[in-house]
Design a protein around this motif. Structure first.
Motif, PDB file in Angstrom:
ATOM      1  N   SER A  11      42.845  44.097  20.919  1.00  8.51           N
ATOM      2  CA  SER A  11      41.342  43.923  21.597  1.00  8.51           C
ATOM      3  C   SER A  11      41.998  43.260  23.101  1.00  8.51           C
ATOM      4  CB  SER A  11      40.659  42.999  21.151  1.00  8.51           C
ATOM      5  OG  SER A  11      39.535  42.625  21.879  1.00  8.51           O
ATOM      6  N   ARG A  27      41.656  44.696  27.024  1.00  6.76           N
ATOM      7  CA  ARG A  27      41.059  43.554  27.994  1.00  6.76           C
ATOM      8  C   ARG A  27      41.946  43.522  29.161  1.00  6.76           C
ATOM      9  NH1 ARG A  27      38.644  38.700  24.416  1.00  6.76           N
ATOM     10  NH2 ARG A  27      38.207  39.909  22.294  1.00  6.76           N
ATOM     11  N   SER A  43      35.103  38.021  26.019  1.00  2.00           N
ATOM     12  CA  SER A  43      34.426  39.187  25.783  1.00  2.00           C
ATOM     13  C   SER A  43      34.560  40.221  26.908  1.00  2.00           C
ATOM     14  CB  SER A  43      32.969  39.337  25.425  1.00  2.00           C
ATOM     15  OG  SER A  43      32.326  38.946  26.516  1.00  2.00           O
TER      16      SER A  43
END
Length: 390
Positions: A293, A297, A368
């Motif tokens: 993840s 990003r 996020s």
């Protein structure tokens, strides 16, 4: 009556520049914080459950000063499997209250007053303060973006004196995300061997490397005997609030650190140790998921920074981007302050990490993807208003 009761060392150290902006942002509504280096993931449930179970079973007393032997065995096995390192659980490991405490006892164990520690910068804000509190002197090594914010053996050689005792080397780096290659580490290792130096290897971000296989400094031939390896569970395992780290070192270095640890801390919290043991036994898949993840990003965030005119090198690890704001004509601090006020995006000015960080800002992409994309919209709007970046 004394004029002051505060030691000179305590008077001279500066408050954390990271916390300054975090505290300011916390008083404002609608802020997207890219400031504090903390995973946005919650500690895995099975890890939390192991801690809860230990409490329910009544394990609330002190552990051995060095930590639970069962945990040290798991750390030893993990270091061997993951990084090809061989540390004995009985006399080469200490479980600490975070990697920060491990750094503290490391510098206090090796430094006498006036001895020097070489530190490539930009660097983690605590290094200089901890060296100063131990009575030593931090000697900063200037690096730049053109060389990936990494120091060479020649850079160390240029500032070497008869008082030089150690090097602090952080890879992957906070704040730049730079990762030293095996060849680069071998050159630094040869320098350390030649001049009989200790290397404090801060490898707290070792689990988070994205492009190449990671090499631990202690893995370099002949370096275990002169390396103090610092790591922990905060970053890779998303366990910042648990405050659990460890130090791995040969017994002649580990033993004096254990004495300091005994008197200053006694032991790390038992419930956090049980959690860490579970993380090593059954949490490595979660680490890999988080790593994937972060890599996604990173790619989105760094590419976008470059597109909006904030030149940024590709960080190979950790979860930080370190873009340049020089085109805006602002200082690091001015850019960070005005961005926070105008667009409610919190970043850390690069100068808090040392003079080499001036002209840059640190952005954590441990948020996020949606928040990162909104932050980029705001940052683009802000830099376009300056007129310096088109």
């Amino acid at each position: 009556m004394r004029t002051t009761y505060i030691s000179k060392a305590a008077q001279q150290i500066k408050p954390s520049g990271i916390r300054k902006f975090f505290d300011l942002a916390s008083t404002m509504e609608g802020v997207i914080s890219l400031g504090v280096g903390e995973p946005d993931f919650v500690t895995a449930w099975n890890v939390r459950e192991a801690s809860i179970l230990s409490l329910e079973q009544g394990y609330t007393s002190y552990t051995a000063n060095a930590g639970l032997l069962s945990l040290r065995k798991e750390i030893s096995a993990y270091l061997n499997k993951r990084f090809h390192l061989d540390y004995a659980p009985d006399d080469e490991l200490i479980v600490t209250v975070g990697a920060s405490q491990a750094l503290d006892i490391a510098v206090r164990a090796i430094l006498d007053p006036g001895e020097e520690v070489l530190i490539p910068e930009p660097c983690f804000v605590a290094y200089e303060a901890l060296v100063s509190l131990a009575g030593g002197k931090a000697v900063h090594i200037h690096t730049n973006a053109e060389r990936g914010f990494k120091a060479s053996a020649a850079d160390f050689e240029a500032v070497l004196t008869e008082r030089t005792k150690a090097i602090i080397l952080c890879t992957p780096s906070n704040p730049t995300g730079s990762v030293y290659t095996k060849k680069e580490l071998e050159e630094i290792a040869a320098f350390a061997e030649q001049h009989d130096l200790i290397v404090i290897a801060d490898e707290i971000y070792a689990e988070l490397t994205y492009d190449e296989a990671y090499t631990s400094f202690a893995e370099i031939a002949g370096m275990k005997k002169r390396t103090i390896l610092i790591s922990g569970f905060s970053k890779g395992f998303a366990m910042t609030g648990w405050r659990l780290g460890y130090v791995a070192a040969p017994a002649y270095l580990r033993d004096p650190m254990l004495k300091i640890h005994q008197y200053s801390m006694m032991c790390a919290p038992s419930m956090a140790q049980f959690a860490a043991e579970e993380a090593l036994k059954n949490g490595l898949e979660d680490v890999e998921k988080m790593k994937k993840s972060y890599r996604r990003r990173r790619n989105v965030f760094v590419d976008s920074l470059n597109e909006i005119g904030l030149d940024c090198h590709q960080p190979g690890g950790a979860f930080y981007a370190f873009p340049s704001v020089k085109k805006t004509g602002m200082s690091s601090e001015q850019f960070a302050e005005e961005l926070l006020i105008a667009e409610k995006v919190a970043v850390v000015p690069g100068n808090v990490f040392g003079p080499s960080g001036e002209g840059y800002i640190r952005c954590s992409y441990a948020s996020s993807l949606e928040q990162l994309q909104e932050a980029l919209v705001r940052m683009k709007r802000f830099v376009q208003k300056t007129g310096a970046v088109q």
